[in-house]
Design an enzyme around this catalytic site. Sequence first.
Site, short mmCIF file in Angstrom:
data_model
loop_
_atom_site.label_atom_id
_atom_site.label_comp_id
_atom_site.label_asym_id
_atom_site.label_seq_id
_atom_site.Cartn_x
_atom_site.Cartn_y
_atom_site.Cartn_z
CD GLN A 69 -2.94 -0.96 2.44
OE1 GLN A 69 -2.78 -1.30 3.29
NE2 GLN A 69 -3.93 -0.15 1.90
CB CYS A 111 -9.17 -0.91 2.03
SG CYS A 111 -7.38 -1.03 1.41
CG HIS A 153 -8.44 -5.64 5.09
ND1 HIS A 153 -9.62 -5.23 4.56
CD2 HIS A 153 -7.46 -4.81 4.89
CE1 HIS A 153 -9.16 -3.92 3.90
NE2 HIS A 153 -7.98 -4.06 3.71
CD GLU A 154 -3.97 -4.27 6.71
OE1 GLU A 154 -3.16 -4.12 5.60
OE2 GLU A 154 -4.96 -3.86 6.64
NI NI Z 1 -6.55 -2.48 2.89
#
Ligand code: NI
Length: 210
Positions: A69, A111, A153-154
Amino acid sequence: ECVYDKIWFYWGIEKIFGGMKMEVRIIGDPVLRKKAQAVNNFDDELEKFVEEMFSTMYLYEGVGLAAPQVGVSLRLFVMDSREENNKGKKVVINPEILEYLGEEVSEEEGCLSIPEIFEDVYRPEGVKVRYQDINGNVIEEELHGYQARIFQHEYDHLEGILFVDKISTLRKALIKKDLAKLSEKGKQRAKEIKKLGDEIKIWQKKMILG
Ligand code: NI
């Protein structure tokens, strides 16, 4: 290590000129769809990187942030479920999900890479996981509830999976336009970041050559 080079360049320049933190990549940026590579060096560079990831996560008021990210395709994420005594604060490196526990439950997720979109996602209530901490020590534990949700999620981010891949077909159809708009923006920004990185390299070469 070459994976860090680009991010240090860009991040350094941003710090000098913009006083900004790492930039969170937006859906549409190809780095978010890549399978990330294992972390092998547990050194000072990694520690600095993780520190900056935490401050970026807190700046954006997130509960988790994965390295892809911020444009670094490594198997690493930070999380903080904001519990007492920093119980939910973790640096998670080279994670594995060993077992899914309990029933699938639906919770609303968001997110940082998909701003302003929140949707219900079904995931197992708990997970048994193995990962390395910042010193390379192997940790095995069971997570439940909010921590298990953040972890999953990560973890998905390291596989190039985003939570919108996991929502119902109906919800997918309903947010299709918004997602397409965001993706266009993310793709453009990725190009700009790459161009800036290339320019900095050329500029650096010139400086070195005098
Ligand atoms: Ni995320």
